[in-house]
Design a protein around this motif. Structure first.
Motif, PDB file in Angstrom:
ATOM      1  N   VAL A 177     117.990  21.668 -51.003  1.00  0.00           N
ATOM      2  CA  VAL A 177     116.972  21.793 -52.036  1.00  0.00           C
ATOM      3  C   VAL A 177     116.964  20.497 -52.850  1.00  0.00           C
ATOM      4  CG1 VAL A 177     116.174  23.078 -54.048  1.00  0.00           C
ATOM      5  CG2 VAL A 177     117.315  24.269 -52.162  1.00  0.00           C
ATOM      6  N   THR A 178     115.830  19.832 -52.875  1.00  0.00           N
ATOM      7  CA  THR A 178     115.709  18.581 -53.621  1.00  0.00           C
ATOM      8  C   THR A 178     114.315  18.505 -54.241  1.00  0.00           C
ATOM      9  OG1 THR A 178     115.995  16.169 -53.481  1.00  0.00           O
ATOM     10  CG2 THR A 178     114.859  17.239 -51.649  1.00  0.00           C
ATOM     11  N   ASP A 179     114.082  17.500 -55.037  1.00  0.00           N
ATOM     12  CA  ASP A 179     112.796  17.323 -55.704  1.00  0.00           C
ATOM     13  C   ASP A 179     111.836  16.592 -54.769  1.00  0.00           C
ATOM     14  OD1 ASP A 179     110.696  17.007 -57.412  1.00  0.00           O
ATOM     15  OD2 ASP A 179     111.701  15.582 -58.748  1.00  0.00           O
ATOM     16  N   TYR A 180     110.757  17.254 -54.405  1.00  0.00           N
ATOM     17  CA  TYR A 180     109.787  16.650 -53.486  1.00  0.00           C
ATOM     18  C   TYR A 180     108.618  15.987 -54.214  1.00  0.00           C
ATOM     19  CZ  TYR A 180     112.066  18.747 -49.453  1.00  0.00           C
ATOM     20  OH  TYR A 180     112.975  19.056 -48.469  1.00  0.00           O
ATOM     21  N   SER A 181     108.657  15.938 -55.535  1.00  0.00           N
ATOM     22  CA  SER A 181     107.578  15.285 -56.275  1.00  0.00           C
ATOM     23  C   SER A 181     107.455  13.824 -55.860  1.00  0.00           C
ATOM     24  CB  SER A 181     107.859  15.358 -57.788  1.00  0.00           C
ATOM     25  OG  SER A 181     107.956  16.687 -58.207  1.00  0.00           O
ATOM     26  N   SER A 182     106.224  13.389 -55.660  1.00  0.00           N
ATOM     27  CA  SER A 182     105.897  11.992 -55.331  1.00  0.00           C
ATOM     28  C   SER A 182     106.369  11.562 -53.952  1.00  0.00           C
ATOM     29  CB  SER A 182     106.475  11.026 -56.388  1.00  0.00           C
ATOM     30  OG  SER A 182     105.992  11.342 -57.673  1.00  0.00           O
ATOM     31  N   GLN A 183     106.942  12.451 -53.171  1.00  0.00           N
ATOM     32  CA  GLN A 183     107.406  12.081 -51.833  1.00  0.00           C
ATOM     33  C   GLN A 183     106.214  11.937 -50.877  1.00  0.00           C
ATOM     34  OE1 GLN A 183     110.449  11.394 -50.790  1.00  0.00           O
ATOM     35  NE2 GLN A 183     111.651  12.007 -52.580  1.00  0.00           N
ATOM     36  N   VAL A 184     106.312  11.008 -49.954  1.00  0.00           N
ATOM     37  CA  VAL A 184     105.232  10.816 -48.985  1.00  0.00           C
ATOM     38  C   VAL A 184     105.701  10.951 -47.540  1.00  0.00           C
ATOM     39  CG1 VAL A 184     103.790   9.406 -50.481  1.00  0.00           C
ATOM     40  CG2 VAL A 184     105.553   8.314 -49.121  1.00  0.00           C
ATOM     41  N   PHE A 185     106.956  10.642 -47.273  1.00  0.00           N
ATOM     42  CA  PHE A 185     107.424  10.741 -45.890  1.00  0.00           C
ATOM     43  C   PHE A 185     107.525  12.194 -45.404  1.00  0.00           C
ATOM     44  CE2 PHE A 185     108.790   6.434 -46.936  1.00  0.00           C
ATOM     45  CZ  PHE A 185     108.374   5.749 -45.807  1.00  0.00           C
ATOM     46  N   PRO A 186     108.023  13.146 -46.208  1.00  0.00           N
ATOM     47  CA  PRO A 186     108.063  14.539 -45.730  1.00  0.00           C
ATOM     48  C   PRO A 186     106.695  15.104 -45.348  1.00  0.00           C
ATOM     49  CG  PRO A 186     109.531  14.273 -47.590  1.00  0.00           C
ATOM     50  CD  PRO A 186     108.746  12.998 -47.483  1.00  0.00           C
ATOM     51  N   PRO A 187     105.633  14.945 -46.176  1.00  0.00           N
ATOM     52  CA  PRO A 187     104.337  15.496 -45.747  1.00  0.00           C
ATOM     53  C   PRO A 187     103.776  14.790 -44.518  1.00  0.00           C
ATOM     54  CG  PRO A 187     104.096  14.235 -47.784  1.00  0.00           C
ATOM     55  CD  PRO A 187     105.555  14.416 -47.559  1.00  0.00           C
ATOM     56  N   LEU A 188     104.030  13.494 -44.363  1.00  0.00           N
ATOM     57  CA  LEU A 188     103.563  12.795 -43.168  1.00  0.00           C
ATOM     58  C   LEU A 188     104.241  13.332 -41.923  1.00  0.00           C
ATOM     59  CD1 LEU A 188     103.469   9.122 -44.517  1.00  0.00           C
ATOM     60  CD2 LEU A 188     101.500  10.474 -43.816  1.00  0.00           C
ATOM     61  N   MET A 189     105.559  13.515 -41.995  1.00  0.00           N
ATOM     62  CA  MET A 189     106.291  14.041 -40.838  1.00  0.00           C
ATOM     63  C   MET A 189     105.881  15.484 -40.549  1.00  0.00           C
ATOM     64  SD  MET A 189     110.021  12.402 -41.773  1.00  0.00           S
ATOM     65  CE  MET A 189     110.852  13.261 -40.430  1.00  0.00           C
ATOM     66  N   MET A 190     105.716  16.276 -41.595  1.00  0.00           N
ATOM     67  CA  MET A 190     105.283  17.662 -41.418  1.00  0.00           C
ATOM     68  C   MET A 190     103.931  17.723 -40.738  1.00  0.00           C
ATOM     69  SD  MET A 190     102.939  20.023 -42.712  1.00  0.00           S
ATOM     70  CE  MET A 190     102.463  19.256 -44.252  1.00  0.00           C
ATOM     71  N   ALA A 191     102.982  16.896 -41.179  1.00  0.00           N
ATOM     72  CA  ALA A 191     101.635  16.909 -40.603  1.00  0.00           C
ATOM     73  C   ALA A 191     101.648  16.498 -39.146  1.00  0.00           C
ATOM     74  CB  ALA A 191     100.721  15.975 -41.404  1.00  0.00           C
ATOM     75  N   ALA A 192     102.526  15.562 -38.784  1.00  0.00           N
ATOM     76  CA  ALA A 192     102.610  15.134 -37.391  1.00  0.00           C
ATOM     77  C   ALA A 192     103.035  16.290 -36.489  1.00  0.00           C
ATOM     78  CB  ALA A 192     103.590  13.974 -37.258  1.00  0.00           C
ATOM     79  N   VAL A 193     104.032  17.044 -36.932  1.00  0.00           N
ATOM     80  CA  VAL A 193     104.490  18.186 -36.136  1.00  0.00           C
ATOM     81  C   VAL A 193     103.438  19.295 -36.156  1.00  0.00           C
ATOM     82  CG1 VAL A 193     106.305  19.933 -35.877  1.00  0.00           C
ATOM     83  CG2 VAL A 193     106.896  17.602 -36.587  1.00  0.00           C
ATOM     84  N   LEU A 194     102.816  19.528 -37.313  1.00  0.00           N
ATOM     85  CA  LEU A 194     101.790  20.567 -37.428  1.00  0.00           C
ATOM     86  C   LEU A 194     100.613  20.275 -36.507  1.00  0.00           C
ATOM     87  CD1 LEU A 194     100.606  23.077 -38.813  1.00  0.00           C
ATOM     88  CD2 LEU A 194      99.723  21.557 -40.606  1.00  0.00           C
ATOM     89  N   GLY A 195     100.222  19.011 -36.393  1.00  0.00           N
ATOM     90  CA  GLY A 195      99.122  18.659 -35.508  1.00  0.00           C
ATOM     91  C   GLY A 195      99.422  19.009 -34.063  1.00  0.00           C
TER      92      GLY A 195
END
Length: 687
Positions: free
Chosen positions: A250-268
């Motif tokens: 559990v960490t602070d995801y505010s302002s993060q950009v790499f996690p949503p990019l990686m998530m979207a790649a797998v989601l696609g």
């Protein structure tokens, strides 16, 4: 194939399309009615689905339009004259025209630059950077707006109006707390915006991507790290709690950009797979459900922590370089950016800047980057100065818009793609500006900012050492500007073309108005103040042996009505076209079908070899000269293959037209019947 215009204009970054551009498209039935679109020396060429319902009078009533010419096969031409490329670019800037047209657009320039680097050689790498770019580009406006709020807070702190607003333990007055909240909505929820854009770009439901990323940003998710038994890790920056026997970071995801990019790649990838196995009739229900069922745990347990700490690793690597030698770092970054931006390789650095602010509380990349930006803007200012001095109206407009976007918004693309990459003499001068600014920042020990800002005049207060940063970017700007002013930005050939183009553009409206009233060559005394005893200024020989054709009989209404210029036609009997008098080649079409000459007498002459021969795309033509060449009477311009032209069904009649008749008293046809190359064809008398 797209054809350059006769009166060379300076291409520019499309910004806001003009109203005449929109009116032209609407008058021909809208973008949906367009099958193909290009332009030639003087006119816009449309291939339409249905041209039968066009109101020609309405088209011709539009400002800038000199005439309209319906043709067979649902082809339609709109005559513009010397400003044709400007109007073409304005039309291509319309949102509805995104998928129409060909030619030397800004997208073409970008693609050409990408082809020089690794992106142009590896499809997967190119796709990666396109996805990264498309994930950030739609939210740049929001980031820019938020960055100005941060800059304002920094300025207030510098002036002592408020305490250091971002220092630990500082509590602001409620009024200032509210102002401070104005930027936080963008940066705190940045992962949600990136998740939406990246998911959409990769073919997944963007709202599903948004919802998946939102789970790890819920207050309830953060509260899991505070439960009994949670173990603090990474120096207190994260906690690990057991969920069904599995460790959840559990960490602070505010302002993060790499996690949503990686998530979207797998989601696609997952979305494409699910659509293959789930019947289309129930995809609306089960694709989102199964995507969330799989991706929420996967993101929370694996992808999210990998993105956070993978990105932090990249940031720490760059930080270690900066810590080792701020001077080297401050010099390398501004010198690298002019080559990274055209290739799109700067997007990962933008992501690391955001991550630095979130993890370190500051960023050290944006300061040196500012040296590059201001060197870029300084070079544009130098171009603007020269354009004003040379009375180059179109370049003045292009440079003014690009400079405003840069100095006020910190946006370099209009300068880069609209000017610098098209005039390669600018780059070396701009690099010197980058070097000067980087050296100053490096010698000063570097600068930092606690905000992600666009390096413009408005965001200078956002940096910790304002005098150092302001001095460095000013030096970058002034150096690049002065060097461009001193050395110029055009090659000798471009200077020759531009000088003639400026004269043509300045008179295009007057010439068109004058010419539109003439359906045949003007006789002596027929242009106002000219008289029957006017002084003969020039005799123009026939550029090709053939049979003289009165202008009114040229088989193209754009020419026969005198819209483009005044003169005659020649039906060739031989296969070589020569310069009819001494002068400079302003335009030599690569397709070989049209030439623009600026004669020593001041006459601007268009020689158009055949009718609609632009459609041959150079087949059957052998061009002998290039733009900027000096020619004498009798210098070969082009040879052509008569059989190729006739077999394609095009007329060989060659209009020979004076395109600046307003300057002269009379333009007279002096031959008829058979003429040899060089024999007197047209005389031009002074006013």
């Amino acid at each position: 194939m797209r054809e350059s215009h006769l009166s060379l204009q300076h291409p520019k970054e499309p910004q806001v399309a003009s109203k005449p551009a929109a009116d032209i498209i609407n008058s021909i039935g809208g973008a949906d009615n367009i099958v193909g679109f290009t332009h030639c020396a003087t006119r816009l060429r449309f291939t339409l689905k249905d041209a039968s319902g066009i109101d020609q009078a309405a088209v011709e009533a539009i400002p800038l339009v000199l005439g309209a010419v319906p043709q067979t096969g649902n082809r339609y031409q709109v005559v513009i004259g010397g400003a044709v490329e400007t109007v073409y670019n304005d039309i291509m800037a319309l949102p509805e025209m995104k998928n129409h047209g060909t030619g030397d657009s800004i997208a073409d320039v970008k693609a050409a630059e990408r082809a020089k680097g690794p992106r142009g050689k590896f499809a997967a790498l190119d796709t990666f950077f396109e996805i990264l770019s498309d994930s950030f580009r739609p939210i740049l406006g929001a980031l820019l707006g938020a960055s100005l709020f941060i800059t304002f807070m920094a300025l207030m702190a510098t002036l002592g109006v408020i305490p250091a607003w971002n220092a630990p333990g500082v509590t602001l007055d409620p009024s200032w707390q509210f102002i401070n909240l104005m930027w936080q909505g963008v940066f705190v929820f940045l992962p949600l915006m990136v998740a939406y854009n990246a998911s959409k770009r990769l073919g997944a439901d963007p709202w599903v991507g948004f919802g998946i990323m939102a789970v790890v940003m819920l207050p309830g998710f953060a509260a899991l790290g505070q439960t009994a038994g949670a173990e603090s890790v990474f120096g207190g920056h994260a906690s690990v709690v057991q969920i069904f026997g599995l460790p959840l970071t559990v960490t602070d995801y505010s302002s993060q950009v790499f996690p949503p990019l990686m998530m979207a790649a797998v989601l696609g990838l997952l979305t494409k797979g699910l659509k293959k196995i789930i019947p289309s009739s129930v995809q609306l229900i089960f694709v989102p459900f199964l995507s969330m069922l799989i991706m929420i745990p996967l993101t929370a347990f694996l992808i999210g922590p990998m993105g956070v700490y993978g990105g932090a690793g990249l940031g720490n690597f760059l930080k270690s370089i900066n810590d080792f030698s701020p001077f080297i770092f401050a010099v390398v970054i501004p010198l690298a950016y002019p080559f990274m931006v055209p290739l799109g390789l700067h997007w990962p650095l933008n992501a690391i800047m955001l991550l630095n602010i979130q993890s370190l509380g500051y960023d050290f990349i944006q300061g040196p980057m500012g040296a590059w930006n201001f060197a870029c803007f300084g070079a544009t200012a130098g171009v603007l100065f020269l354009a004003i001095r040379e009375k180059d109206r179109l370049m003045k407009q292009t440079a003014t818009g690009a400079l405003a976007a840069g100095l006020l918004g910190g946006i370099s693309e209009p300068s880069l793609y609209g000017i610098h990459l098209r005039f390669k003499r600018i780059y070396p001068r701009m690099l010197v500006g980058c070097l000067v600014g980087g050296v100053i920042i490096g010698l000063g020990g570097g600068v930092k900012t606690s905000a992600f800002v666009f390096t413009s005049l408005l965001t200078i207060p956002a940096f910790d050492n304002i005098p150092l940063y302001a001095g460095a970017v000013a030096a970058s700007f002034i150096t690049a500007m002065v060097l461009v002013i001193i050395s110029g930005y055009k090659t000798p050939e471009q200077k020759a073309e531009a000088s003639a183009a400026i004269a043509l553009a300045a008179e295009s409206n007057e010439d068109a108005a004058f010419a539109s009233n003439a359906a045949a060559p003007v006789v002596a005394g027929g242009t106002g103040t000219a008289t029957a005893v006017a002084t003969l200024l020039a005799t123009i020989g026939s550029p090709v042996a053939g049979i003289v054709v009165p202008l009114a009989d040229v088989p193209d209404p754009v020419f026969s009505k005198g819209i483009v210029g005044i003169g005659v036609g020649v039906d060739p009997t031989e296969d070589t076209v020569y310069a009819p008098a001494a002068g400079k080649v302003v335009v030599a079409q690569p397709t070989g079908h049209a030439f623009g000459l600026l004669l020593d007498s001041g006459v601007e002459l268009l020689i158009h070899v055949g009718i609609d021969t632009v459609n041959l795309a150079g087949k059957g033509f052998d061009v002998k000269v290039a733009a900027g060449d000096r020619v004498e009477a009798g210098t070969p311009l082009v040879t052509f293959d008569r059989k190729v032209i006739e077999d394609a069904g095009y007329s060989l009649v060659t209009p020979v037209l004076v395109t600046n008749p307003r300057k002269f008293g009379s333009i007279d046809e002096v031959s008829s019947g058979q003429v040899t190359a060089g024999a007197p064809l047209i005389t031009v008398a002074a006013k």
